[in-house]
Design an enzyme around this catalytic site. Structure first.
Site, PDB file in Angstrom:
ATOM      1  N   ARG A  47       0.803  -1.367  -0.078  1.00 60.94           N
ATOM      2  CA  ARG A  47       0.016  -0.008  -0.009  1.00 60.94           C
ATOM      3  C   ARG A  47       0.815   1.234   0.002  1.00 60.94           C
ATOM      4  O   ARG A  47       0.490   2.356  -0.275  1.00 60.94           O
ATOM      5  CB  ARG A  47      -0.983   0.068   0.979  1.00 60.94           C
ATOM      6  CG  ARG A  47      -2.315  -1.044   1.075  1.00 60.94           C
ATOM      7  CD  ARG A  47      -3.019  -1.262   2.165  1.00 60.94           C
ATOM      8  NE  ARG A  47      -2.251  -1.896   3.477  1.00 60.94           N
ATOM      9  CZ  ARG A  47      -2.905  -1.979   4.647  1.00 60.94           C
ATOM     10  NH1 ARG A  47      -4.000  -1.685   4.771  1.00 60.94           N
ATOM     11  NH2 ARG A  47      -2.101  -2.866   5.368  1.00 60.94           N
TER      12      ARG A  47
ATOM     13  N   LYS B  49     -15.356   5.584   0.064  1.00 63.99           N
ATOM     14  CA  LYS B  49     -14.871   5.551   1.283  1.00 63.99           C
ATOM     15  C   LYS B  49     -13.842   6.881   1.766  1.00 63.99           C
ATOM     16  O   LYS B  49     -13.173   7.127   0.663  1.00 63.99           O
ATOM     17  CB  LYS B  49     -14.044   4.204   1.515  1.00 63.99           C
ATOM     18  CG  LYS B  49     -13.319   4.026   2.616  1.00 63.99           C
ATOM     19  CD  LYS B  49     -12.769   2.699   2.896  1.00 63.99           C
ATOM     20  CE  LYS B  49     -11.082   2.714   2.382  1.00 63.99           C
ATOM     21  NZ  LYS B  49     -10.534   1.372   2.365  1.00 63.99           N
TER      22      LYS B  49
HETATM   23  C1  R5P Z   1      -7.199   0.017   1.152  1.00 65.63           C
HETATM   24  O1  R5P Z   1      -6.685   0.601   0.185  1.00 65.63           O
HETATM   25  C2  R5P Z   1      -7.353  -1.670   1.030  1.00 65.63           C
HETATM   26  O2  R5P Z   1      -7.789  -1.881  -0.195  1.00 65.63           O
HETATM   27  C3  R5P Z   1      -8.425  -2.024   2.000  1.00 65.63           C
HETATM   28  O3  R5P Z   1      -9.609  -1.459   1.865  1.00 65.63           O
HETATM   29  C4  R5P Z   1      -7.911  -1.441   3.260  1.00 65.63           C
HETATM   30  O4  R5P Z   1      -6.386  -1.700   3.665  1.00 65.63           O
HETATM   31  C5  R5P Z   1      -8.437  -2.180   4.541  1.00 65.63           C
HETATM   32  O5  R5P Z   1      -8.161  -1.968   5.717  1.00 65.63           O
HETATM   33  P1  R5P Z   1      -9.267  -1.754   6.896  1.00 65.63           P
HETATM   34  O6  R5P Z   1      -9.545  -3.261   7.240  1.00 65.63           O
HETATM   35  O7  R5P Z   1      -7.982  -1.462   8.235  1.00 65.63           O
HETATM   36  O8  R5P Z   1     -10.048  -0.813   6.931  1.00 65.63           O
END
Ligand code: R5P
Length: 282
Positions: free
Chosen positions: A86, A180
């Site tokens: 990421r 989001k």
């Molecule tokens: C973010 O860009 C990823 O695709 C996931 O949505 C994210 O890493 C999920 O993280 P969490 O479970 O901490 O919300």
């Protein structure tokens, strides 16, 4: 010969069966100061190293395994879950691009295979003749084939390719995405969006579930809009801290994930998908 990293033992064993190749012995020693030594005693012929890298020590172990395998005729590297993926760009001035730093730290190898890596552009940073990303959304869809006429939902636009791929494999299901905004490492906010989910099952699909904040927010929105059962499907079950409890408290019916990371919900194996990809390079 398949060489397993510590965090990919079950998947490496499944891949060894699918490809009918032996699992290599890997000796590990830890010294009093915390340093570790890795030895692969019988390196010969073609080697496939399978090592997810969710932690710093698993990245170091992968470097050590690859160095130990330097005498092999060919070396294929499979990184089912690539930690730090990421951090694929300089979001703020002065930041390290960790995905680049780590992929460039690996030696020259024949092929690199990842599974639904967060940003496929990172593949260009590896020093390999060929780098390929495998899509495991179809395998998740097959696991949830009994969910009747679901809406497949990505929690944000960047995850909509996973929802689309899952929906196609499920049998031309409807798919959509939410919007989001990340508040901090633990929490996210979702924009309000009216969805046709009243009385309908929904599968929320993302590449990874880390804290569970993203999927919990999505589940909350869906249940408030009258959804019946909400399933959480992800490729990589990072599941940091209390993520599983957080998701069930939010009302999720079932969490389904692959074995790119070993966890209590890693019920879907990506061994066949990885084997297909490796066969294409041979
Ligand atoms: C973010 O860009 C990823 O695709 C996931 O949505 C994210 O890493 C999920 O993280 P969490 O479970 O901490 O919300």
């Amino acid at each position: 010969m398949i060489v397993a990293g510590s965090r990919s033992q079950a998947l490496a064993a499944r891949l060894s069966r699918v490809l009918d190749e032996p699992l290599a012995e890997v000796e590990k020693t830890e010294f009093p100061d915390g340093e570790r030594l890795v030895r692969v005693p019988d390196v010969a012929g073609s080697v496939t190293v399978v090592a997810s890298t969710p932690t710093d020590s698993s990245w170091i172990e992968l470097l050590q395994i690859l160095d130990a395998c330097r005498g092999a005729d060919t070396v294929d590297v499979v990184i089912p879950y690539m930690g730090y993926s990421r951090q694929d760009q300089e979001f703020e001035e002065g930041e390290a691009v960790s995905a680049r730093a780590l992929s460039q730290a690996l030696p020259d190898v024949d092929t690199v295979t990842t599974v639904n890596v967060h940003e496929p552009a990172v593949l260009e940073w590896f020093d390999s003749e060929e780098a390929r990303d495998v899509d495991a959304c179809g395998a998740l869809a097959r696991e949830l084939r009994d969910v009747d006429d679901p809406l497949v939902l990505a929690p944000d636009e960047s995850a909509s390719s996973y929802a689309e791929s899952f929906a196609a494999a499920h049998g031309d299901a409807d798919f959509d995405h939410l919007v989001k905004h990340r508040v901090d490492g633990d929490d996210v906010e979702m924009e309000t969006k009216e969805l046709a989910v009243d009385g309908r099952d929904v599968v929320v699909v993302d590449d990874m579930i880390s804290t569970g904040g993203t999927v919990s927010e999505a589940v909350d929105i869906l249940l408030r809009q009258g959804a019946e059962d909400v399933y959480a499907a992800c490729i990589h079950p990072v599941l940091a801290g209390d993520a599983v409890v957080r998701l069930h408290r939010a009302g999720v019916e079932r969490i389904v994930a692959t074995d790119t990371l070993e966890s209590a919900v890693s019920e879907v194996s990506v061994a066949e998908e990885i084997a297909d990809s490796l066969r294409r390079s041979r």
